[in-house]
Design an enzyme around this catalytic site. Sequence first.
Site, short mmCIF file in Angstrom:
data_model
loop_
_atom_site.label_atom_id
_atom_site.label_comp_id
_atom_site.label_asym_id
_atom_site.label_seq_id
_atom_site.Cartn_x
_atom_site.Cartn_y
_atom_site.Cartn_z
N ASP A 5 0.82 -1.21 0.00
CA ASP A 5 0.00 0.00 0.00
C ASP A 5 0.86 1.27 0.00
OD1 ASP A 5 -2.29 1.52 0.09
OD2 ASP A 5 -2.54 1.36 2.25
N ARG B 215 0.08 9.23 -10.08
CA ARG B 215 -0.03 8.00 -9.28
C ARG B 215 0.68 6.83 -9.96
NH1 ARG B 215 -3.65 7.59 -5.41
NH2 ARG B 215 -4.00 5.39 -5.88
N SER C 219 -7.15 -5.32 -6.03
CA SER C 219 -8.31 -5.84 -5.29
C SER C 219 -9.59 -5.73 -6.12
CB SER C 219 -8.48 -5.05 -3.99
OG SER C 219 -8.98 -3.76 -4.28
N GLU D 287 -12.04 -4.17 -5.32
CA GLU D 287 -12.48 -2.78 -5.20
C GLU D 287 -11.68 -1.84 -6.11
OE1 GLU D 287 -11.80 -4.77 -2.49
OE2 GLU D 287 -13.91 -5.17 -2.10
N ASN D 288 -10.48 -2.25 -6.48
CA ASN D 288 -9.63 -1.38 -7.33
C ASN D 288 -10.23 -1.14 -8.72
OD1 ASN D 288 -6.42 -2.60 -6.05
ND2 ASN D 288 -7.62 -0.83 -5.44
N TRP D 289 -11.22 -1.96 -9.12
CA TRP D 289 -11.89 -1.73 -10.41
C TRP D 289 -12.59 -0.38 -10.41
CZ3 TRP D 289 -10.56 -4.44 -14.41
CH2 TRP D 289 -10.20 -5.79 -14.27
N ARG E 244 -11.41 2.42 -9.49
CA ARG E 244 -10.51 3.57 -9.72
C ARG E 244 -10.71 4.11 -11.13
NH1 ARG E 244 -4.90 2.63 -6.43
NH2 ARG E 244 -5.94 2.16 -4.48
N ARG F 213 -5.39 -1.65 8.42
CA ARG F 213 -6.63 -2.28 7.95
C ARG F 213 -6.27 -3.56 7.22
NH1 ARG F 213 -7.58 2.82 6.24
NH2 ARG F 213 -6.86 2.35 4.14
N ILE F 214 -7.26 -4.46 7.13
CA ILE F 214 -7.03 -5.72 6.42
C ILE F 214 -7.56 -5.66 4.99
CG2 ILE F 214 -9.08 -6.80 7.50
CD1 ILE F 214 -5.81 -8.57 6.74
N GLU G 260 0.31 -13.48 12.23
CA GLU G 260 0.87 -12.33 12.93
C GLU G 260 0.84 -11.15 11.95
OE1 GLU G 260 1.96 -12.19 16.08
OE2 GLU G 260 1.46 -14.31 16.37
C1 FPP Z 1 -1.73 0.29 -3.48
O1 FPP Z 1 -1.29 1.62 -3.44
C2 FPP Z 1 -1.14 -0.39 -4.60
C3 FPP Z 1 -1.81 -0.88 -5.68
C4 FPP Z 1 -3.27 -0.75 -5.82
C5 FPP Z 1 -1.08 -1.53 -6.79
C6 FPP Z 1 -0.01 -2.47 -6.36
C7 FPP Z 1 0.70 -2.96 -7.55
C8 FPP Z 1 2.02 -2.98 -7.66
C9 FPP Z 1 2.95 -2.56 -6.61
C10 FPP Z 1 2.62 -3.54 -8.90
C11 FPP Z 1 2.93 -4.98 -8.61
C12 FPP Z 1 3.15 -5.71 -9.81
C13 FPP Z 1 2.95 -7.04 -9.95
C14 FPP Z 1 3.35 -7.67 -11.20
C15 FPP Z 1 2.37 -7.88 -8.88
P1 FPP Z 1 -2.34 2.78 -3.66
O2 FPP Z 1 -2.35 3.13 -5.10
O3 FPP Z 1 -3.66 2.35 -3.10
O4 FPP Z 1 -1.70 3.91 -2.81
P2 FPP Z 1 -2.44 5.04 -1.99
O5 FPP Z 1 -3.19 4.34 -0.89
O6 FPP Z 1 -1.32 5.86 -1.49
O7 FPP Z 1 -3.32 5.77 -2.94
#
Ligand code: FPP
Length: 228
Positions: free
Chosen positions: A15, A28, A60, A62-64, A66, A183-184, A196
């Site tokens: 995160d 971002r 996730s 939920e990320n759809w 965005r 958070r989980i 843990e």
């Molecule tokens: C959360 O940060 C991160 C993500 C939603 C994307 C995570 C993906 C990667 C690190 C790339 C990994 C690549 C592979 C191939 C597995 P956020 O965008 O929610 O950050 P914020 O909470 O600061 O907005």
Amino acid sequence: MSQSALPRHIAIIMDGNGRWAKKRLLPRTAGHKVGLDTFVNTVDACSDMGIEYLTVYAFSSENWNREASEVTALMELMSRGITKYEPEMVRKNIRLKLMGDIDRFEEKYRKPLLDVQERLSKNSGMTLCICLSYGGRQEIVRAFNLLAQQGKTEITAEDISANLYSAGVPDPDLVIRTSGEYRISNFLLWQSAYSEYYFADVFWPDFDKSELEKAIESYAKRERRFGR
Ligand code: FPP
């Protein structure tokens, strides 16, 4: 650290990419790009240390929700990133397991990911589980529907575990979340019953090997009782 103090399975909520970028007045997606490098470094470090299973929360359910441009950028980054990293995973004998509703991904992103998973399926080193279009509740609901289709009426905990995306993978010993959030967020809800937790204050792009070692050292000091 002795091998026995090492967690067998580490799971990570990566995160803080967005906030990392915002702090630097960058888009971002710049945070996600550096986040991909951190992901690769973390996989390398865990594999070198002898961790048996590493699970990461990459996208996730939920990320759809965005913005479409960010979703597309993430799809491209993950699909290209895994393809580019494949030779290294071959060298390290890493097995790849994708977990989540991957059918929601467009074919052009899904196919390369499934192809790499297939090519690495016979490897016997660390298992890398990548959660994509993943939600813990959705995973549990899916398991119950699969059991209903099998005609099961008396359902056991083992039945549920065996019908999750993570079937065959031991539960995580250590769950790490970066970015100072506690958070989980719908991650491995069933599997983390006795895990843990470790919360790192740094944003994911800044989670380097020394941060990983701090998390593992903290884990090694804890006494796990599993409710006993
Ligand atoms: C959360 O940060 C991160 C993500 C939603 C994307 C995570 C993906 C990667 C690190 C790339 C990994 C690549 C592979 C191939 C597995 P956020 O965008 O929610 O950050 P914020 O909470 O600061 O907005």
